[in-house]
Design an enzyme around this catalytic site. Sequence first.
Site, PDB file in Angstrom:
ATOM      1  CG  ASP A  12      -1.787  -1.227   1.315  1.00 14.37           C
ATOM      2  OD1 ASP A  12      -2.289  -1.677   0.275  1.00 14.37           O
ATOM      3  OD2 ASP A  12      -1.898  -1.781   2.421  1.00 14.37           O
ATOM      4  CG  HIS A  40      -1.679  -1.991  -7.387  1.00 14.45           C
ATOM      5  ND1 HIS A  40      -0.705  -1.845  -6.440  1.00 14.45           N
ATOM      6  CD2 HIS A  40      -1.327  -3.050  -8.124  1.00 14.45           C
ATOM      7  CE1 HIS A  40       0.182  -2.800  -6.604  1.00 14.45           C
ATOM      8  NE2 HIS A  40      -0.168  -3.553  -7.612  1.00 14.45           N
TER       9      HIS A  40
HETATM   10  P1  GDP Z   1      -0.276   0.059  -3.805  1.00 10.61           P
HETATM   11  O1  GDP Z   1      -0.876  -1.259  -3.528  1.00 10.61           O
HETATM   12  O2  GDP Z   1       1.157   0.149  -3.383  1.00 10.61           O
HETATM   13  O3  GDP Z   1      -0.476   0.486  -5.212  1.00 10.61           O
HETATM   14  O4  GDP Z   1      -1.024   1.125  -2.888  1.00 10.61           O
HETATM   15  P2  GDP Z   1      -2.600   1.376  -2.697  1.00 10.61           P
HETATM   16  O5  GDP Z   1      -3.203   1.655  -3.982  1.00 10.61           O
HETATM   17  O6  GDP Z   1      -3.200   0.337  -1.848  1.00 10.61           O
HETATM   18  O7  GDP Z   1      -2.567   2.638  -1.732  1.00 10.61           O
HETATM   19  C1  GDP Z   1      -2.109   3.833  -2.109  1.00 10.61           C
HETATM   20  C2  GDP Z   1      -3.235   4.849  -1.905  1.00 10.61           C
HETATM   21  O8  GDP Z   1      -2.676   6.115  -1.841  1.00 10.61           O
HETATM   22  C3  GDP Z   1      -4.197   4.907  -3.092  1.00 10.61           C
HETATM   23  O9  GDP Z   1      -5.466   5.264  -2.612  1.00 10.61           O
HETATM   24  C4  GDP Z   1      -3.611   5.998  -3.969  1.00 10.61           C
HETATM   25  O10 GDP Z   1      -4.563   6.653  -4.776  1.00 10.61           O
HETATM   26  C5  GDP Z   1      -3.086   6.926  -2.933  1.00 10.61           C
HETATM   27  N1  GDP Z   1      -1.891   7.673  -3.303  1.00 10.61           N
HETATM   28  C6  GDP Z   1      -0.798   7.287  -4.004  1.00 10.61           C
HETATM   29  N2  GDP Z   1       0.132   8.268  -4.008  1.00 10.61           N
HETATM   30  C7  GDP Z   1      -0.394   9.288  -3.291  1.00 10.61           C
HETATM   31  C8  GDP Z   1       0.089  10.575  -2.889  1.00 10.61           C
HETATM   32  O11 GDP Z   1       1.203  10.985  -3.184  1.00 10.61           O
HETATM   33  N3  GDP Z   1      -0.757  11.328  -2.125  1.00 10.61           N
HETATM   34  C9  GDP Z   1      -1.995  10.913  -1.740  1.00 10.61           C
HETATM   35  N4  GDP Z   1      -2.730  11.724  -0.989  1.00 10.61           N
HETATM   36  N5  GDP Z   1      -2.467   9.700  -2.057  1.00 10.61           N
HETATM   37  C10 GDP Z   1      -1.682   8.912  -2.831  1.00 10.61           C
END
Ligand code: GDP
Length: 434
Positions: A12, A40
């Site tokens: 995440d 994701h």
């Molecule tokens: P992954 O599994 O590593 O891709 O991560 P997730 O998708 O589970 O969690 C990342 C969350 O953070 C998602 O809701 C993204 O839209 C959000 N996100 C990613 N980068 C950023 C950022 O720089 N700022 C904010 N506020 N949210 C972000």
Amino acid sequence: MVKAIVGANWGDEGKGKITDMMAKESDIIVRFQGGANAGHTIVNNYGKFALHTLPSGVFYDHTTSIIGNGVALNIPVLFEEIQSIVDKGVPMPKILVSDRAQIVMPYHVLFDQYEEERLAGKSFGSTKSGIAPFYSDKYAKIGFQVSELFDEDILKDKVERVCKVKNVMLEHLYHKPLLKEEELLDTLHEYREMVKPYVCDVSLFLHNALKEGKTVLLEGQLGSMKDPDHGIYPMVTSSSTLAAYGAIGAGVPPYAIQQIVTVCKAYSSAVGAGAFVSEIFGEEADELRRRGGDGGEFGATTGRPRRMGWFDCVASKYGCRIQGTTDVAFTVLDVLGYLDEIPVCTAYEYNGEVIKEFPVTSKLEKCKPVLTTLPGWKCDIRGIRKYEELPENCRKYIEFIEQEIGYPITMVSNGPGRDDIIYRKSSLGGTVEE
Ligand code: GDP
């Protein structure tokens, strides 16, 4: 050239967003491990999507999306996911599925549930998607490879063997209904029809693509802490989450991976059980969880509230090292703008001794965090595109963490969107440039 995008922490970290962003300049995106157990979240011009199986490059029409041999492939879930994005107006993506990928069967999902029930309070916090039973069967050599769907003799023989073994456990350990050979065969035939148009000799496809100078992204699921070898065993996932495994789970030479972008979140979150040294609780945790990510820190697949904590330099330094990081993408920094002061875990206290290197799980469980407090920047940094324009305390936070972990932060993500990114020249080097 091959680039890997992987997680430094518990998952995440925002790998989906970084992959979606880097896919713009890439030709092929490959999922190389894991299954539909984690998700994701991606925000782009088509809307907001939670992907579980498809690589995060499916939103461009110039890319090919590949399910590599290392993935736990749940065929109906894959097809539902394709349908759901097409329904939202995304053009039908080009998808290839490795002929050597193995299939998550309905009984894998059931065994996952039954085992969690049996373990009750002592469970590992499984998402009950069948991932652990799937990988157990793969290595016990009773898994179904996609290629085997096209050989009826192999299927019949294996179905018989599987039923024999599984039914003993269903009857005597779990006391649940038994598997029926005909039903399993029918399911496999349905899967064959669904997957047929996409089946490909993926390692050969990638070999040829690399010869033609194409750019390949390997997209990891979860993060270093969840790796079965180098993570917090046994509270880990069942396939390797490391960039090195990308070579195996996609089928490319290890030396072809030239860039390893390790995604590291500006604070910590974790799902499932296991030691989490910098964890915070109560109102402090609730507020960070509410403000975190994009709409709160809740699982993309399960909706479970994530456990929250301050940035952990010890775990992240280790997480980056074990990935073989060339560049760190430092994400979700904008979320911390509300804090007057930001605690950072810089070391652990173990048996009265201060340690800076990440220990094995049995020791980790006895570690307490050593915290340093940095001043906050108290403003919204979304929309900023130049590093120098970030508030001074925000730059100090980034630079402090970079020094502690010892890997170059060349990208800073300050929002969930594709364009919310700041490229940065690091004194520690790095390979990503704007
Ligand atoms: P992954 O599994 O590593 O891709 O991560 P997730 O998708 O589970 O969690 C990342 C969350 O953070 C998602 O809701 C993204 O839209 C959000 N996100 C990613 N980068 C950023 C950022 O720089 N700022 C904010 N506020 N949210 C972000």
